[in-house]
Design an enzyme around this catalytic site. Structure first.
Site, PDB file in Angstrom:
ATOM      1  N   LYS A  27      57.275  51.700 -68.508  1.00 38.96           N
ATOM      2  CA  LYS A  27      58.024  50.688 -67.766  1.00 38.96           C
ATOM      3  C   LYS A  27      59.124  51.310 -66.908  1.00 38.96           C
ATOM      4  CE  LYS A  27      57.056  46.557 -70.434  1.00 38.96           C
ATOM      5  NZ  LYS A  27      56.230  47.084 -71.551  1.00 38.96           N
TER       6      LYS A  27
HETATM    7  C1  LIG Z   1      54.842  46.731 -71.722  1.00 35.61           C
HETATM    8  C2  LIG Z   1      53.992  47.684 -72.478  1.00 35.61           C
HETATM    9  C3  LIG Z   1      52.577  47.564 -72.510  1.00 35.61           C
HETATM   10  C4  LIG Z   1      51.840  46.423 -71.850  1.00 35.61           C
HETATM   11  O1  LIG Z   1      51.851  46.513 -70.447  1.00 35.61           O
HETATM   12  P1  LIG Z   1      51.497  45.229 -69.562  1.00 35.61           P
HETATM   13  O2  LIG Z   1      51.730  45.657 -68.160  1.00 35.61           O
HETATM   14  O3  LIG Z   1      52.428  44.133 -70.006  1.00 35.61           O
HETATM   15  O4  LIG Z   1      50.071  44.877 -69.833  1.00 35.61           O
HETATM   16  C5  LIG Z   1      51.849  48.538 -73.182  1.00 35.61           C
HETATM   17  N1  LIG Z   1      52.472  49.556 -73.829  1.00 35.61           N
HETATM   18  C6  LIG Z   1      53.818  49.705 -73.838  1.00 35.61           C
HETATM   19  C7  LIG Z   1      54.433  50.832 -74.583  1.00 35.61           C
HETATM   20  C8  LIG Z   1      54.630  48.771 -73.158  1.00 35.61           C
HETATM   21  O5  LIG Z   1      55.957  48.923 -73.189  1.00 35.61           O
END
Ligand SMILES: *Cc1c(COP(=O)(O)O)cnc(C)c1O
Length: 435
Positions: free
Chosen positions: A107
């Site tokens: 993220k």
């Molecule tokens: C947010 C997140 C996801 C999921 O990603 P999306 O874009 O919401 O599908 C998967 N793994 C981790 C570690 C995350 O922080």
């Protein structure tokens, strides 16, 4: 470029409005009006392009000339500033390690880019913008670190008292500067509902400009396509031409980014959308019925989503035809037991430590790859973020990266609120007007 609402193709917005408001006026999600194909020249140059340049060359189609090209080049270089290696775990499965950024999760990529784009647009806005974000752990830290020190933006992170891990909490409560962490005496749902109430509070909105930074914002999901191109470039160098990409999915923003890259010409054989037992999408693929549900807690908690907010974008990219979607994408749900056994097996066999989210990606590929196929899973978080789960399985301590240690040694500073809206509102107003 104009951006339309997924609720109404005729309702269009310019880039600046779409980024600052996040959602369309009719509550739809913004989508780019067109997805351009990348040039022959781009594909020729791709193998030698650094990540920042891939970002510039692919994202400029969506963000320029609204942001002048020279400035945008600096912005992408600055946002995509950490390595994203493709690491071969086994003979036929590689990990795209997205966890080398400031908060050790993928993220960081979207949040760093979004913060910089928003800062540009607020510079001539005349007043500060206030970002409100509710977090169950990872989003808060990525957003707070992405916006840390960005002029003209105040960030308020709301989190449920006692319900985020110590590592996660330290990653946003120790920052200071323009970041205010608010510990709410309630659950994550209470935090989310406080944020929603604030967005509907006309009195508050008269005093302050509010915006959100979750993955419905197009400037948060679009930049994620950068690493799909980068993964492909590395895979080719490692001797693979057709790639299969597995995306551990929760809100489906990450997968959406990959699909946009595909539409721009990225050669992908197949995508795999892997979920934990929150299996709304795999069930939809199987039955044709899309049925949301309350989320269920799992060890891969960043994927505990019962109503994936970005799936509408996936549908939009394929004219809402399930048959066409299934020609390119497989979807599979992975049980908790399989998360644990995969972490164990991959550590024993290959000496590679998976986090619970990456384990879902690995397992899904193991189940779905056919002979001779190569698969890449997106390793979305560093295993050191989940010591409670991972250390028990592998039977030893995970070495903490330096930047995680720095957070853990930081001093926590928070505001405290009940789940009653009046109290939160006062905290936000006091902090926003003081700055
Ligand atoms: C947010 C997140 C996801 C999921 O990603 P999306 O874009 O919401 O599908 C998967 N793994 C981790 C570690 C995350 O922080």
């Amino acid at each position: 470029m104009q951006y339309y609402s997924t609720n109404n193709k005729e309702l269009k917005s310019d880039l600046k409005n779409a980024v600052i408001h996040g959602l369309a006026a009719d509550k739809g999600l913004f989508m780019p009006e067109e997805i351009p194909a990348l040039s022959q020249e781009f594909w020729q140059k791709l193998p030698n392009m650094p990540l920042g340049e891939i970002g510039f060359e692919t994202l400029k189609h969506f963000f320029c000339p609204e942001i002048p090209e020279d400035d945008f080049r600096k912005l992408t270089d600055d946002a995509f500033n950490f390595p994203i290696p493709l690491f071969p775990v086994s003979d036929n499965i590689s990990a795209l390690e997205l966890f080398h950024g400031p908060t050790l999760a993928f993220k960081d990529i979207g949040a760093r880019f979004l913060a910089r784009v928003m800062a540009r647009f607020t510079a001539d806005y005349g007043c500060d913008i206030n970002v409100l974000v509710a977090t169950s752990g990872d989003t808060g830290s990525a957003v707070a670190n992405g916006f840390l020190g960005v002029k003209g933006v105040n960030v308020f992170v709301l989190y449920p008292k006692g319900l985020v891990s110590e590592v996660q909490e330290k990653q946003f409560t120790t920052l200071g500067q323009n970041i205010t962490s608010i510990e709410v005496d309630g659950t994550f749902d209470d935090c989310q509902s406080l944020v929603k109430t604030a967005f509907m509070d006309d009195d508050l909105k008269q005093q302050l400009t509010l915006t959100s930074a979750n993955s419905i914002n197009l400037a948060r999901f679009l930049p994620q396509m950068v690493y799909y191109f980068y993964a492909y470039a590395q895979a080719v160098k490692q001797g693979h031409d057709k790639i299969n990409i597995c995306v551990p999915s929760g809100n489906f923003g990450n997968l959406t980014a990959g699909l946009v890259a595909y539409k721009m010409g990225l050669p992908v054989n197949r995508f795999v959308a892997a979920t934990n037992i929150n299996d709304i999408v795999p069930k939809y693929f199987e039955t044709g019925v899309y049925q949301t549900a309350p989320s269920i807690a799992t060890p891969a908690n960043a994927m505990d989503v019962g109503d994936p907010s970005n799936f509408i974008r996936v549908q939009e990219l394929f004219n809402k035809e399930l048959k066409t979607i299934k020609e390119l994408i497989d979807s599979i749900s992975i049980e908790n037991e399989d998360i644990f056994s995969t972490i164990d097996k991959v550590y024993k066999k290959f000496n590679y430590i998976l986090d619970p989210h990456g384990a879902i990606g690995y397992k899904a590929l193991e189940k779905l790859l056919t002979d001779g196929e190569h698969g890449i899973f997106l390793a979305t978080a560093h295993p050191a973020k989940f010591p409670e789960t991972v250390e028990k399985i592998i039977g030893k301590e995970i070495k903490q990266p330096e930047r995680l240690k720095a957070f853990l040694n930081g001093v926590k500073s928070i505001e405290v609120s009940s789940k009653e809206y009046g109290m939160l509102k006062q905290i936000v107003i006091n902090r926003a007007l003081k700055r």
